[in-house]
Design a protein around this motif. Structure first.
Motif, PDB file in Angstrom:
ATOM      1  N   GLN A 152      61.108  53.820   0.299  1.00  0.00           N
ATOM      2  CA  GLN A 152      62.194  54.749   0.816  1.00  0.00           C
ATOM      3  C   GLN A 152      62.554  54.411   2.157  1.00  0.00           C
ATOM      4  OE1 GLN A 152      61.173  58.911   0.383  1.00  0.00           O
ATOM      5  NE2 GLN A 152      59.745  58.487  -1.030  1.00  0.00           N
ATOM      6  N   PHE A 153      62.173  53.911   2.771  1.00  0.00           N
ATOM      7  CA  PHE A 153      62.732  53.632   4.476  1.00  0.00           C
ATOM      8  C   PHE A 153      62.789  52.010   4.563  1.00  0.00           C
ATOM      9  CE2 PHE A 153      60.054  57.406   4.520  1.00  0.00           C
ATOM     10  CZ  PHE A 153      60.931  58.309   5.089  1.00  0.00           C
ATOM     11  N   ILE A 154      62.643  51.175   3.540  1.00  0.00           N
ATOM     12  CA  ILE A 154      62.995  49.919   3.904  1.00  0.00           C
ATOM     13  C   ILE A 154      64.341  49.567   3.321  1.00  0.00           C
ATOM     14  CG2 ILE A 154      62.068  47.512   3.077  1.00  0.00           C
ATOM     15  CD1 ILE A 154      59.607  48.587   3.965  1.00  0.00           C
ATOM     16  N   ASP A 155      64.940  48.699   3.997  1.00  0.00           N
ATOM     17  CA  ASP A 155      66.303  48.167   3.750  1.00  0.00           C
ATOM     18  C   ASP A 155      66.108  46.710   3.220  1.00  0.00           C
ATOM     19  OD1 ASP A 155      68.938  47.596   3.649  1.00  0.00           O
ATOM     20  OD2 ASP A 155      69.447  47.560   5.685  1.00  0.00           O
ATOM     21  N   ALA A 156      66.411  46.544   1.955  1.00  0.00           N
ATOM     22  CA  ALA A 156      66.231  45.191   1.270  1.00  0.00           C
ATOM     23  C   ALA A 156      67.280  44.120   1.859  1.00  0.00           C
ATOM     24  CB  ALA A 156      66.546  45.176   0.032  1.00  0.00           C
ATOM     25  N   THR A 157      68.157  44.612   2.428  1.00  0.00           N
ATOM     26  CA  THR A 157      69.531  43.629   3.155  1.00  0.00           C
ATOM     27  C   THR A 157      68.758  42.995   4.528  1.00  0.00           C
ATOM     28  OG1 THR A 157      70.614  45.296   4.222  1.00  0.00           O
ATOM     29  CG2 THR A 157      71.305  44.627   2.030  1.00  0.00           C
ATOM     30  N   ARG A 158      67.863  43.730   5.158  1.00  0.00           N
ATOM     31  CA  ARG A 158      67.165  43.153   6.405  1.00  0.00           C
ATOM     32  C   ARG A 158      65.778  42.448   6.182  1.00  0.00           C
ATOM     33  NH1 ARG A 158      69.506  46.990  11.074  1.00  0.00           N
ATOM     34  NH2 ARG A 158      71.560  47.210  10.307  1.00  0.00           N
ATOM     35  N   PRO A 159      65.379  41.936   7.315  1.00  0.00           N
ATOM     36  CA  PRO A 159      63.924  41.168   7.213  1.00  0.00           C
ATOM     37  C   PRO A 159      62.939  42.305   6.913  1.00  0.00           C
ATOM     38  CG  PRO A 159      65.204  40.246   9.209  1.00  0.00           C
ATOM     39  CD  PRO A 159      65.947  41.381   8.554  1.00  0.00           C
ATOM     40  N   LEU A 160      62.304  41.785   6.143  1.00  0.00           N
ATOM     41  CA  LEU A 160      60.867  42.812   5.615  1.00  0.00           C
ATOM     42  C   LEU A 160      59.874  43.183   6.734  1.00  0.00           C
ATOM     43  CD1 LEU A 160      59.948  44.474   3.322  1.00  0.00           C
ATOM     44  CD2 LEU A 160      58.727  42.664   2.369  1.00  0.00           C
ATOM     45  N   LEU A 161      59.333  42.072   7.077  1.00  0.00           N
ATOM     46  CA  LEU A 161      58.123  42.103   7.962  1.00  0.00           C
ATOM     47  C   LEU A 161      58.398  42.975   9.258  1.00  0.00           C
ATOM     48  CD1 LEU A 161      55.362  41.161   8.541  1.00  0.00           C
ATOM     49  CD2 LEU A 161      56.104  39.216   9.740  1.00  0.00           C
ATOM     50  N   PRO A 162      59.607  42.766   9.963  1.00  0.00           N
ATOM     51  CA  PRO A 162      59.491  43.907  10.990  1.00  0.00           C
ATOM     52  C   PRO A 162      59.657  45.317  10.477  1.00  0.00           C
ATOM     53  CG  PRO A 162      61.197  42.200  11.301  1.00  0.00           C
ATOM     54  CD  PRO A 162      60.619  41.846   9.902  1.00  0.00           C
ATOM     55  N   GLN A 163      60.425  45.534   9.632  1.00  0.00           N
ATOM     56  CA  GLN A 163      60.291  46.750   8.951  1.00  0.00           C
ATOM     57  C   GLN A 163      58.966  47.399   8.522  1.00  0.00           C
ATOM     58  OE1 GLN A 163      63.972  47.921   6.361  1.00  0.00           O
ATOM     59  NE2 GLN A 163      63.903  45.716   6.337  1.00  0.00           N
ATOM     60  N   ILE A 164      58.210  46.701   8.013  1.00  0.00           N
ATOM     61  CA  ILE A 164      56.835  47.099   7.441  1.00  0.00           C
ATOM     62  C   ILE A 164      56.026  47.341   8.984  1.00  0.00           C
ATOM     63  CG2 ILE A 164      54.697  46.114   6.501  1.00  0.00           C
ATOM     64  CD1 ILE A 164      56.671  46.829   4.568  1.00  0.00           C
ATOM     65  N   LEU A 165      56.001  46.466   9.888  1.00  0.00           N
ATOM     66  CA  LEU A 165      55.435  46.380  11.033  1.00  0.00           C
ATOM     67  C   LEU A 165      55.554  47.889  11.882  1.00  0.00           C
ATOM     68  CD1 LEU A 165      55.253  42.991  12.533  1.00  0.00           C
ATOM     69  CD2 LEU A 165      53.137  44.083  11.596  1.00  0.00           C
ATOM     70  N   VAL A 166      56.858  47.960  11.905  1.00  0.00           N
ATOM     71  CA  VAL A 166      57.163  49.358  12.617  1.00  0.00           C
ATOM     72  C   VAL A 166      56.900  50.675  11.802  1.00  0.00           C
ATOM     73  CG1 VAL A 166      59.466  50.867  13.082  1.00  0.00           C
ATOM     74  CG2 VAL A 166      59.310  48.428  13.881  1.00  0.00           C
ATOM     75  N   LEU A 167      56.992  50.475  10.464  1.00  0.00           N
ATOM     76  CA  LEU A 167      56.424  51.673   9.855  1.00  0.00           C
ATOM     77  C   LEU A 167      54.983  51.815   9.784  1.00  0.00           C
ATOM     78  CD1 LEU A 167      58.568  51.324   6.353  1.00  0.00           C
ATOM     79  CD2 LEU A 167      58.864  53.044   8.370  1.00  0.00           C
ATOM     80  N   GLY A 168      54.318  50.886   9.754  1.00  0.00           N
ATOM     81  CA  GLY A 168      52.887  50.806  10.095  1.00  0.00           C
ATOM     82  C   GLY A 168      52.285  51.289  11.203  1.00  0.00           C
ATOM     83  N   ILE A 169      52.942  50.797  12.248  1.00  0.00           N
ATOM     84  CA  ILE A 169      52.426  51.000  13.655  1.00  0.00           C
ATOM     85  C   ILE A 169      52.902  52.546  13.797  1.00  0.00           C
ATOM     86  CG2 ILE A 169      52.953  50.563  16.018  1.00  0.00           C
ATOM     87  CD1 ILE A 169      53.133  47.800  15.233  1.00  0.00           C
ATOM     88  N   THR A 170      54.036  53.141  13.479  1.00  0.00           N
ATOM     89  CA  THR A 170      54.419  54.447  13.588  1.00  0.00           C
ATOM     90  C   THR A 170      53.341  55.282  12.948  1.00  0.00           C
ATOM     91  OG1 THR A 170      56.497  53.729  13.762  1.00  0.00           O
ATOM     92  CG2 THR A 170      56.110  55.992  13.220  1.00  0.00           C
ATOM     93  N   PHE A 171      52.972  55.086  11.604  1.00  0.00           N
ATOM     94  CA  PHE A 171      51.998  55.584  10.912  1.00  0.00           C
ATOM     95  C   PHE A 171      50.809  55.762  11.465  1.00  0.00           C
ATOM     96  CE2 PHE A 171      48.720  56.221   7.645  1.00  0.00           C
ATOM     97  CZ  PHE A 171      49.066  57.360   7.098  1.00  0.00           C
ATOM     98  N   VAL A 172      50.187  54.530  12.022  1.00  0.00           N
ATOM     99  CA  VAL A 172      48.882  54.627  12.810  1.00  0.00           C
ATOM    100  C   VAL A 172      48.887  55.632  13.769  1.00  0.00           C
ATOM    101  CG1 VAL A 172      47.466  53.104  13.916  1.00  0.00           C
ATOM    102  CG2 VAL A 172      48.198  52.299  11.849  1.00  0.00           C
ATOM    103  N   ILE A 173      49.959  55.365  14.681  1.00  0.00           N
ATOM    104  CA  ILE A 173      50.202  56.372  15.882  1.00  0.00           C
ATOM    105  C   ILE A 173      49.842  57.795  15.521  1.00  0.00           C
ATOM    106  CG2 ILE A 173      51.405  57.119  17.894  1.00  0.00           C
ATOM    107  CD1 ILE A 173      52.415  54.055  17.983  1.00  0.00           C
ATOM    108  N   PHE A 174      50.901  58.197  14.458  1.00  0.00           N
ATOM    109  CA  PHE A 174      50.722  59.439  14.005  1.00  0.00           C
ATOM    110  C   PHE A 174      49.399  59.981  13.390  1.00  0.00           C
ATOM    111  CE2 PHE A 174      55.562  59.385  14.307  1.00  0.00           C
ATOM    112  CZ  PHE A 174      55.587  60.341  15.122  1.00  0.00           C
ATOM    113  N   ASP A 175      48.767  59.134  12.730  1.00  0.00           N
ATOM    114  CA  ASP A 175      47.446  59.316  12.013  1.00  0.00           C
ATOM    115  C   ASP A 175      46.583  59.452  13.067  1.00  0.00           C
ATOM    116  OD1 ASP A 175      46.060  59.904   9.721  1.00  0.00           O
ATOM    117  OD2 ASP A 175      45.200  57.778   9.800  1.00  0.00           O
ATOM    118  N   TYR A 176      46.439  58.804  14.077  1.00  0.00           N
ATOM    119  CA  TYR A 176      45.458  58.567  14.935  1.00  0.00           C
ATOM    120  C   TYR A 176      45.509  59.812  15.889  1.00  0.00           C
ATOM    121  CZ  TYR A 176      42.759  57.235  19.113  1.00  0.00           C
ATOM    122  OH  TYR A 176      42.050  57.303  20.430  1.00  0.00           O
TER     123      TYR A 176
END
Length: 64
Positions: free
Chosen positions: A25-49
């Protein structure tokens, strides 16, 4: 212990379904995938922790 815990958590079907439903839902297909996944993943880890630490702190104060 970390790698064993990671493998158990990564293989959890509920976690796979959660990330499979949430992240696209939060991934823009027109932009690079890896940076988006990293930002989402790191954000999730911080909130979960943070949430887990709040639960652990509350539990340690409640129990004798």
């Amino acid at each position: 212990m970390f790698s064993q815990g990671f493998c158990v958590a990564a293989g959890n079907p509920k976690a796979i379904a959660f990330f499979g439903a949430l992240f696209p839902q939060f991934i823009d297909a027109t932009r690079p995938l890896l940076p988006q996944i990293l930002v989402l993943g790191i954000t999730f880890v911080i909130f979960d922790y943070t949430a887990v630490m709040v639960y652990a702190t509350a539990a340690s104060r409640i129990t004798p």
